[in-house]
Design a protein around this motif. Structure first.
Motif, PDB file in Angstrom:
ATOM      1  N   THR A 172      13.845  -6.044  -3.009  1.00 14.13           N
ATOM      2  CA  THR A 172      13.281  -5.678  -4.310  1.00 14.13           C
ATOM      3  C   THR A 172      12.207  -4.603  -4.154  1.00 14.13           C
ATOM      4  N   PHE A 173      11.377  -4.755  -3.120  1.00 12.15           N
ATOM      5  CA  PHE A 173      10.282  -3.804  -2.873  1.00 12.15           C
ATOM      6  C   PHE A 173      10.587  -3.006  -1.606  1.00 12.15           C
ATOM      7  N   ARG A 174      11.751  -2.386  -1.594  1.00 13.51           N
ATOM      8  CA  ARG A 174      12.283  -1.765  -0.383  1.00 13.51           C
ATOM      9  C   ARG A 174      11.371  -0.677   0.185  1.00 13.51           C
ATOM     10  N   THR A 175      10.741   0.125  -0.670  1.00 16.44           N
ATOM     11  CA  THR A 175       9.934   1.248  -0.187  1.00 16.44           C
ATOM     12  C   THR A 175       8.447   1.087  -0.483  1.00 16.44           C
ATOM     13  N   THR A 176       8.051  -0.042  -1.045  1.00 16.11           N
ATOM     14  CA  THR A 176       6.687  -0.205  -1.555  1.00 16.11           C
ATOM     15  C   THR A 176       5.624  -0.033  -0.478  1.00 16.11           C
ATOM     16  N   GLN A 177       5.894  -0.490   0.757  1.00 18.04           N
ATOM     17  CA  GLN A 177       4.870  -0.424   1.798  1.00 18.04           C
ATOM     18  C   GLN A 177       5.152   0.628   2.867  1.00 18.04           C
ATOM     19  N   LEU A 178       6.103   1.503   2.622  1.00 19.54           N
ATOM     20  CA  LEU A 178       6.383   2.563   3.588  1.00 19.54           C
ATOM     21  C   LEU A 178       5.343   3.675   3.472  1.00 19.54           C
ATOM     22  N   ASP A 179       4.738   4.041   4.579  1.00 16.72           N
ATOM     23  CA  ASP A 179       3.791   5.161   4.561  1.00 16.72           C
ATOM     24  C   ASP A 179       4.436   6.431   4.023  1.00 16.72           C
ATOM     25  N   SER A 180       5.714   6.622   4.334  1.00 21.35           N
ATOM     26  CA  SER A 180       6.406   7.836   3.891  1.00 21.35           C
ATOM     27  C   SER A 180       6.522   7.909   2.377  1.00 21.35           C
ATOM     28  N   GLN A 181       6.445   6.761   1.712  1.00 22.91           N
ATOM     29  CA  GLN A 181       6.551   6.722   0.254  1.00 22.91           C
ATOM     30  C   GLN A 181       5.189   6.597  -0.424  1.00 22.91           C
ATOM     31  N   ALA A 193      -9.565  -3.260  -0.230  1.00 23.64           N
ATOM     32  CA  ALA A 193      -9.066  -2.873   1.088  1.00 23.64           C
ATOM     33  C   ALA A 193      -8.375  -1.518   1.078  1.00 23.64           C
ATOM     34  N   TYR A 194      -7.536  -1.254   0.056  1.00 25.52           N
ATOM     35  CA  TYR A 194      -6.723  -0.035   0.041  1.00 25.52           C
ATOM     36  C   TYR A 194      -6.794   0.666  -1.311  1.00 25.52           C
ATOM     37  N   PRO A 195      -7.967   1.101  -1.744  1.00 25.16           N
ATOM     38  CA  PRO A 195      -8.066   1.775  -3.048  1.00 25.16           C
ATOM     39  C   PRO A 195      -7.250   3.061  -3.098  1.00 25.16           C
ATOM     40  N   GLN A 196      -6.929   3.634  -1.927  1.00 31.56           N
ATOM     41  CA  GLN A 196      -6.176   4.883  -1.883  1.00 31.56           C
ATOM     42  C   GLN A 196      -4.742   4.727  -2.384  1.00 31.56           C
ATOM     43  N   LEU A 197      -4.278   3.508  -2.551  1.00 31.88           N
ATOM     44  CA  LEU A 197      -2.910   3.295  -3.011  1.00 31.88           C
ATOM     45  C   LEU A 197      -2.708   3.719  -4.459  1.00 31.88           C
ATOM     46  N   GLY A 198      -3.742   3.620  -5.256  1.00 33.87           N
ATOM     47  CA  GLY A 198      -3.593   3.946  -6.675  1.00 33.87           C
ATOM     48  C   GLY A 198      -3.132   2.741  -7.480  1.00 33.87           C
ATOM     49  N   GLU A 199      -3.258   2.833  -8.795  1.00 35.07           N
ATOM     50  CA  GLU A 199      -3.064   1.673  -9.673  1.00 35.07           C
ATOM     51  C   GLU A 199      -1.663   1.076  -9.584  1.00 35.07           C
ATOM     52  N   LYS A 200      -0.627   1.895  -9.641  1.00 31.76           N
ATOM     53  CA  LYS A 200       0.726   1.348  -9.656  1.00 31.76           C
ATOM     54  C   LYS A 200       1.061   0.629  -8.355  1.00 31.76           C
ATOM     55  N   LEU A 201       0.756   1.261  -7.209  1.00 30.92           N
ATOM     56  CA  LEU A 201       1.065   0.645  -5.928  1.00 30.92           C
ATOM     57  C   LEU A 201       0.223  -0.606  -5.678  1.00 30.92           C
ATOM     58  N   LEU A 202      -1.030  -0.584  -6.121  1.00 37.48           N
ATOM     59  CA  LEU A 202      -1.860  -1.783  -5.984  1.00 37.48           C
ATOM     60  C   LEU A 202      -1.223  -2.958  -6.727  1.00 37.48           C
ATOM     61  N   HIS A 203      -0.679  -2.680  -7.912  1.00 38.05           N
ATOM     62  CA  HIS A 203      -0.017  -3.718  -8.698  1.00 38.05           C
ATOM     63  C   HIS A 203       1.246  -4.205  -7.981  1.00 38.05           C
ATOM     64  N   ASP A 204       2.046  -3.280  -7.447  1.00 34.58           N
ATOM     65  CA  ASP A 204       3.272  -3.661  -6.738  1.00 34.58           C
ATOM     66  C   ASP A 204       2.961  -4.442  -5.468  1.00 34.58           C
ATOM     67  N   TRP A 205       1.949  -4.002  -4.715  1.00 33.19           N
ATOM     68  CA  TRP A 205       1.559  -4.730  -3.504  1.00 33.19           C
ATOM     69  C   TRP A 205       1.064  -6.127  -3.863  1.00 33.19           C
ATOM     70  N   ALA A 206       0.396  -6.254  -5.006  1.00 31.75           N
ATOM     71  CA  ALA A 206      -0.080  -7.564  -5.439  1.00 31.75           C
ATOM     72  C   ALA A 206       1.090  -8.506  -5.715  1.00 31.75           C
ATOM     73  N   ILE A 207       2.126  -8.009  -6.386  1.00 36.19           N
ATOM     74  CA  ILE A 207       3.306  -8.847  -6.643  1.00 36.19           C
ATOM     75  C   ILE A 207       3.960  -9.233  -5.322  1.00 36.19           C
ATOM     76  N   LEU A 208       4.163  -8.245  -4.449  1.00 36.11           N
ATOM     77  CA  LEU A 208       4.849  -8.464  -3.185  1.00 36.11           C
ATOM     78  C   LEU A 208       4.131  -9.526  -2.349  1.00 36.11           C
ATOM     79  N   ASP A 209       2.832  -9.348  -2.122  1.00 39.90           N
ATOM     80  CA  ASP A 209       2.132 -10.256  -1.220  1.00 39.90           C
ATOM     81  C   ASP A 209       1.725 -11.569  -1.883  1.00 39.90           C
ATOM     82  N   THR A 210       1.610 -11.584  -3.213  1.00 39.41           N
ATOM     83  CA  THR A 210       1.418 -12.872  -3.893  1.00 39.41           C
ATOM     84  C   THR A 210       2.680 -13.709  -3.741  1.00 39.41           C
ATOM     85  N   HIS A 211       3.833 -13.081  -3.926  1.00 42.00           N
ATOM     86  CA  HIS A 211       5.099 -13.782  -3.682  1.00 42.00           C
ATOM     87  C   HIS A 211       5.180 -14.251  -2.236  1.00 42.00           C
TER      88      HIS A 211
END
Length: 349
Positions: free
Chosen positions: A79-88, A282-300
């Motif tokens: 579901t979050f295939r590219t969410t944590q890739l540095d390249s993305q 920890a990672y404010p550089q991610l920006g609002e959308k990615l912070l939200h996606d990372w929150a879903i991913l790691d909360t799950h």
């Protein structure tokens, strides 16, 4: 059926029925019998002399059932295939974590044959490959599909779906074994660590981490984890998504107001109370959308893992030394304990 063994040499010759587009890098063997494997004529199966058969699905050998205790992780990473890739994400978050665990230099991986055990969607796989490594990636879940999509364009890469305890490779095959964010989620961490050590050549290096006893298993997360674990993976992921979306405005607000003393204390209290994993600090550089996606991913991740073991640095060090590892270094960092260890070099009798 062809009688040619499934090996890096056979694949280099361009086997027409192999069913995959990535050469194995090392000889594949039956996880049960350690014997060589042959490829069925249609490329859909790998077969050992004892009669074991393993499917090749979507170009990836599958040495375990596709549905297992890690299925929730598989759904998560696909579901979050590219969410944590540095390249993305256009950050160095994953590379920085890997560099720290490796001792400060990604050149450590250049030219090395590496087992990445528990590869997930490939956030570390792509960093290893970009650093010049030859990577044999494996995961118990079908996260291997996401990993192949993300990293299949690299030449020195192979991926399979397999159990760390029963990988389709012989002992003492790899220069480096990397296992990040995995050992604590296996049924028996000590057995997992022992298996990782067996795959190393003498003088090889193990890099791994593990949750520590102070892992943030708050009461809200404990309650929700008990409620979510019995549910089908898709339903559990959907509920985690709804949970994060519902609480996210409070996380955003408390972060925005944190510079004011009273709100800084409110934020500290809220982060401890909320079951949502929040990376604003920890990672404010991610920006609002990615912070939200990372929150879903790691909360799950933290609310649906079938196993969640905790170990101290000293417990891990003692066990790895018992497994024949030298120069064991363990420190509290990242998600808990980060470890580097070298396998004892054989000494002539």
């Amino acid at each position: 059926m062809r009688n040619a063994a499934v090996s890096s040499r056979a694949s280099d010759r361009g086997h027409p029925a192999a069913g995959w587009t990535r050469r194995p890098l090392v000889d594949l063997v039956c996880p049960a019998h350690q014997g060589s494997l042959t490829i069925s004529r249609d490329g859909a199966q790998l077969i050992c002399r004892e009669g074991c058969t393993y499917a090749v699905v979507d170009g990836i050998p599958r040495f375990v059932p596709r549905v297992n205790y890690a299925s929730g992780f598989g759904l998560q990473w696909n579901t979050f295939r590219t969410t944590q890739l540095d390249s993305q994400t256009h950050t160095t978050v994953s590379a920085d974590r890997l560099r720290r665990i490796a001792g400060g230099n990604l050149r450590t991986f250049d030219g090395k044959m590496i087992l990445e055990a528990g590869c997930g969607a490939g956030r570390f796989t792509e960093v290893l490959l970009a650093s010049g490594a030859k990577v044999f990636a494996a995961d118990l879940s079908d996260a291997v599909d996401a990993n192949a999509s993300n990293c299949g364009h690299f030449p020195d890469y192979f991926v399979c779906q397999a159990d760390i305890l029963r990988l389709p490779v012989r002992p003492e095959t790899f220069d480096i074994v990397l296992c990040i964010g995995v050992v604590q989620h296996t049924p028996d961490p000590e057995a997992t660590m022992a298996a990782l050590c067996r795959y190393l050549r003498p003088g090889g290096v193990l890099l791994m981490d593990h949750y520590s006893p102070d892992y943030a298993a708050t009461w809200s997360r404990r309650v929700l984890r008990r409620a979510l674990l019995p549910l089908p993976p898709a339903l559990a992921l959907g509920l985690c998504r709804a949970l994060v979306s519902g609480l996210w405005p409070i996380h955003r607000l408390t972060f925005a107001l944190r510079t004011q003393t009273i709100f800084d204390k409110v934020r500290q209290w809220w982060v401890r109370l909320s079951p949502v994993v929040d990376y604003h600090d920890a990672y404010p550089q991610l920006g609002e959308k990615l912070l939200h996606d990372w929150a879903i991913l790691d909360t799950h991740d933290t609310l649906t893992d079938r196993y969640k073991h905790l170990r101290s640095a000293s417990q891990i060090v003692d066990h790895l030394r018992a497994c024949g590892m030298d120069s064991v270094s363990a420190k509290y960092a990242g998600n808990g304990v980060e470890v580097r260890a070298t396998k004892t070099t054989r000494r002539d009798a």
